[in-house]
Design a protein around this motif. Structure first.
Motif, PDB file in Angstrom:
ATOM      1  N   GLN A 222       0.835  -1.202   0.000  1.00  0.00           N
ATOM      2  CA  GLN A 222       0.000   0.000   0.000  1.00  0.00           C
ATOM      3  C   GLN A 222       0.872   1.255   0.000  1.00  0.00           C
ATOM      4  N   ILE A 223       1.883   1.280   0.854  1.00  0.00           N
ATOM      5  CA  ILE A 223       2.781   2.438   0.957  1.00  0.00           C
ATOM      6  C   ILE A 223       3.546   2.639  -0.349  1.00  0.00           C
ATOM      7  N   ASP A 224       4.075   1.560  -0.921  1.00  0.00           N
ATOM      8  CA  ASP A 224       4.828   1.675  -2.171  1.00  0.00           C
ATOM      9  C   ASP A 224       3.948   2.210  -3.295  1.00  0.00           C
ATOM     10  N   ARG A 225       2.708   1.736  -3.363  1.00  0.00           N
ATOM     11  CA  ARG A 225       1.814   2.195  -4.413  1.00  0.00           C
ATOM     12  C   ARG A 225       1.389   3.643  -4.182  1.00  0.00           C
ATOM     13  N   TYR A 226       1.231   4.026  -2.932  1.00  0.00           N
ATOM     14  CA  TYR A 226       0.914   5.424  -2.611  1.00  0.00           C
ATOM     15  C   TYR A 226       2.050   6.338  -3.083  1.00  0.00           C
ATOM     16  N   ARG A 227       3.279   5.986  -2.745  1.00  0.00           N
ATOM     17  CA  ARG A 227       4.412   6.857  -3.107  1.00  0.00           C
ATOM     18  C   ARG A 227       4.623   6.894  -4.610  1.00  0.00           C
ATOM     19  N   ALA A 228       4.375   5.776  -5.290  1.00  0.00           N
ATOM     20  CA  ALA A 228       4.485   5.788  -6.755  1.00  0.00           C
ATOM     21  C   ALA A 228       3.415   6.690  -7.362  1.00  0.00           C
ATOM     22  N   ALA A 229       2.198   6.620  -6.830  1.00  0.00           N
ATOM     23  CA  ALA A 229       1.119   7.483  -7.321  1.00  0.00           C
ATOM     24  C   ALA A 229       1.404   8.942  -7.012  1.00  0.00           C
ATOM     25  N   TRP A 230       2.031   9.205  -5.874  1.00  0.00           N
ATOM     26  CA  TRP A 230       2.385  10.587  -5.515  1.00  0.00           C
ATOM     27  C   TRP A 230       3.378  11.159  -6.527  1.00  0.00           C
ATOM     28  N   ARG A 231       4.395  10.368  -6.853  1.00  0.00           N
ATOM     29  CA  ARG A 231       5.377  10.823  -7.840  1.00  0.00           C
ATOM     30  C   ARG A 231       4.716  11.052  -9.194  1.00  0.00           C
ATOM     31  N   ALA A 232       3.825  10.139  -9.572  1.00  0.00           N
ATOM     32  CA  ALA A 232       3.157  10.272 -10.871  1.00  0.00           C
ATOM     33  C   ALA A 232       2.276  11.512 -10.927  1.00  0.00           C
ATOM     34  N   ALA A 233       1.722  11.911  -9.779  1.00  0.00           N
ATOM     35  CA  ALA A 233       0.855  13.090  -9.740  1.00  0.00           C
ATOM     36  C   ALA A 233       1.645  14.391  -9.837  1.00  0.00           C
ATOM     37  N   GLY A 234       2.949  14.335  -9.563  1.00  0.00           N
ATOM     38  CA  GLY A 234       3.794  15.515  -9.724  1.00  0.00           C
ATOM     39  C   GLY A 234       3.689  16.543  -8.619  1.00  0.00           C
ATOM     40  N   HIS A 235       3.257  16.142  -7.418  1.00  0.00           N
ATOM     41  CA  HIS A 235       3.182  17.089  -6.306  1.00  0.00           C
ATOM     42  C   HIS A 235       4.591  17.583  -5.953  1.00  0.00           C
ATOM     43  N   ASP A 236       4.674  18.821  -5.456  1.00  0.00           N
ATOM     44  CA  ASP A 236       5.986  19.437  -5.252  1.00  0.00           C
ATOM     45  C   ASP A 236       6.440  19.426  -3.795  1.00  0.00           C
ATOM     46  N   TRP A 237       5.922  18.498  -2.996  1.00  0.00           N
ATOM     47  CA  TRP A 237       6.384  18.374  -1.608  1.00  0.00           C
ATOM     48  C   TRP A 237       6.347  16.902  -1.205  1.00  0.00           C
ATOM     49  N   THR A 238       7.025  16.587  -0.105  1.00  0.00           N
ATOM     50  CA  THR A 238       7.145  15.200   0.332  1.00  0.00           C
ATOM     51  C   THR A 238       6.095  14.878   1.384  1.00  0.00           C
ATOM     52  N   PRO A 239       5.249  13.894   1.154  1.00  0.00           N
ATOM     53  CA  PRO A 239       4.182  13.586   2.100  1.00  0.00           C
ATOM     54  C   PRO A 239       4.664  12.706   3.243  1.00  0.00           C
ATOM     55  N   ARG A 240       3.803  12.544   4.212  1.00  0.00           N
ATOM     56  CA  ARG A 240       4.063  11.647   5.331  1.00  0.00           C
ATOM     57  C   ARG A 240       3.174  10.414   5.226  1.00  0.00           C
ATOM     58  N   VAL A 241       3.674   9.316   5.783  1.00  0.00           N
ATOM     59  CA  VAL A 241       2.946   8.050   5.778  1.00  0.00           C
ATOM     60  C   VAL A 241       3.016   7.469   7.185  1.00  0.00           C
ATOM     61  N   SER A 242       1.858   7.105   7.735  1.00  0.00           N
ATOM     62  CA  SER A 242       1.850   6.520   9.074  1.00  0.00           C
ATOM     63  C   SER A 242       1.248   5.122   9.053  1.00  0.00           C
ATOM     64  N   VAL A 243       1.708   4.296  10.000  1.00  0.00           N
ATOM     65  CA  VAL A 243       1.091   3.002  10.286  1.00  0.00           C
ATOM     66  C   VAL A 243       0.834   2.944  11.782  1.00  0.00           C
ATOM     67  N   SER A 244      -0.157   2.158  12.175  1.00  0.00           N
ATOM     68  CA  SER A 244      -0.492   1.995  13.593  1.00  0.00           C
ATOM     69  C   SER A 244      -0.140   0.588  14.037  1.00  0.00           C
ATOM     70  N   ARG A 245       0.356   0.480  15.266  1.00  0.00           N
ATOM     71  CA  ARG A 245       0.720  -0.810  15.821  1.00  0.00           C
ATOM     72  C   ARG A 245       0.403  -0.837  17.318  1.00  0.00           C
ATOM     73  N   SER A 246       0.025  -2.013  17.806  1.00  0.00           N
ATOM     74  CA  SER A 246      -0.092  -2.248  19.247  1.00  0.00           C
ATOM     75  C   SER A 246       1.246  -2.795  19.718  1.00  0.00           C
ATOM     76  N   ILE A 247       1.987  -1.966  20.448  1.00  0.00           N
ATOM     77  CA  ILE A 247       3.355  -2.318  20.850  1.00  0.00           C
ATOM     78  C   ILE A 247       3.495  -2.110  22.353  1.00  0.00           C
ATOM     79  N   PHE A 248       3.886  -3.168  23.068  1.00  0.00           N
ATOM     80  CA  PHE A 248       3.977  -3.089  24.523  1.00  0.00           C
ATOM     81  C   PHE A 248       5.318  -3.656  25.000  1.00  0.00           C
ATOM     82  N   PRO A 249       6.281  -2.767  25.295  1.00  0.00           N
ATOM     83  CA  PRO A 249       7.536  -3.258  25.867  1.00  0.00           C
ATOM     84  C   PRO A 249       7.290  -3.872  27.247  1.00  0.00           C
ATOM     85  N   ILE A 250       7.826  -5.045  27.482  1.00  0.00           N
ATOM     86  CA  ILE A 250       7.696  -5.706  28.779  1.00  0.00           C
ATOM     87  C   ILE A 250       8.901  -5.324  29.625  1.00  0.00           C
TER      88      ILE A 250
END
Length: 350
Positions: A222-250
């Motif tokens: 999903q991320i790779d396809r998003y960034r490829a589509a962003w480049r193809a669209a020709g936007h002039d700034w770098t976007p951010r991409v987030s993912v969510s995770r349940s992470i619990f250090p013991i």
């Protein structure tokens, strides 16, 4: 450099059972967690929005309260269900909050996930005759929201005051807010659509896809396809991409009691959402060194520039700040994170 924040679903109860708290306590504790996270150096405080449910619903007052008591942390949503929103009023509120907070707002928006109410947006006064899930309406309203926060002239002015042909924009206007809008994408196709709109991409906590690939692999595609589509669209700034995770250090016996050591023994889950087979990510819980290795091997975490930790808000302020402190101290630096000392992250490492 990666950013990390927390994502709270803001659950609460009726407040009548022993030890159970209601909406007031949940909101007040959310503010305290946000303030504590700012002191730790966490980059962002984000809240999920659901309607007709005992959890966070109207985010702007909550984000304003956190912003008023902090100086660095980004405040935002993950995500607002656009089916329930008046796009121009939301644009006014978002811009006002952004100006009050010295431009620390990040608006995560999407079509929305399943809600307790059957077609609840109709009770709010909105309808979509073209789609039972109101996806078309959500995207149409999102386009209007983007036009407003980008400062486009939308309404015809009163000709008695301004003469013929004058157009007005929504006020207030906060320059740059449009570059801190995210679309919550549940599929690779919606990720590509988000890129075409020129907004950041917030990969959902679940994906309405199930191909046999792991959750991390699906998100990486999903991320790779998003960034490829962003480049193809020709936007002039770098976007951010987030993912969510349940992470619990013991790191304590209490951590072990609550979460055990799950990073090696619990896998992704498959379920049905909105009639589609969907993939849910697993919970990461373990010793910090083990978590570091597991997260480095997660292809989506490796590709994203922002990681949102889903926190168990029902466990109270102290315990949630303990989770964030443990992650910040023992895990995040090894993943490329540095404490936030000067404001929200404003771009990604494409």
């Amino acid at each position: 450099m990666k950013a990390f924040g927390f994502l709270s679903f803001g659950h609460y109860g009726s407040g009548t059972a022993p030890g159970e708290y209601g909406a007031r306590e949940a909101l007040q504790q959310a503010v305290e967690i946000g303030v504590g996270a700012d002191e730790i150096g966490v980059n962002g405080a984000y809240f999920r929005v659901h309607h007709f449910a005992e959890q966070a619903a109207s985010p702007i007052p909550l984000l304003a309260a956190i912003a008023a008591k902090t100086s660095r942390i980004e405040v935002g949503t993950g995500v607002i269900d656009m089916r329930y929103e008046n796009p121009l009023y939301l644009a006014e509120e978002a811009a006002a909050l952004d100006l009050l907070s010295d431009q620390r707002v990040a608006m995560g928006i999407s079509r929305g996930s399943p809600e307790p109410a059957d077609r609840g947006w109709e009770a709010f006064g909105y309808g979509d005759s073209d789609d039972a899930k109101a996806a078309n309406m959500a995207r149409t309203k999102f386009a209007r929201f983007l036009s407003a926060i980008r400062g486009e002239e939308i309404a015809s002015a009163d000709p008695m005051q301004f003469g013929p042909g004058k157009k007005l924009r929504v006020e207030p206007h906060s320059p740059g807010l449009d570059r801190r809008v995210w679309w919550g994408a549940g599929t690779a196709a919606t990720a590509e659509w988000a890129a075409a709109q020129g907004v950041n991409m917030m990969s959902s906590t679940l994906l309405t896809e199930a191909t046999g690939a792991s959750f991390g692999e699906l998100q990486r595609d999903q991320i790779d396809r998003y960034r490829a589509a962003w480049r193809a669209a020709g936007h002039d700034w770098t976007p951010r991409v987030s993912v969510s995770r349940s992470i619990f250090p013991i790191t304590t016996n209490l951590d072990d009691l609550y979460f055990g050591r799950r990073s090696g023994g619990e896998g992704d889950q498959i379920g049905i959402i909105d009639g589609a087979r969907s993939t849910f990510g697993k919970t990461y819980a373990g010793e910090p060194d083990d978590l570091i290795e597991a997260l480095k091997a997660d292809p989506a975490v490796e590709a994203a520039d922002t990681v949102l930790l889903t926190i168990p808000s029902q466990l109270g302020v102290d315990y949630n700040l303990h989770i964030l402190e443990s992650f910040a101290s023992y895990v995040a630096p090894a993943l490329g994170w540095e404490a936030n000392t000067g404001g929200p992250v404003t771009g990604s490492a494409g």
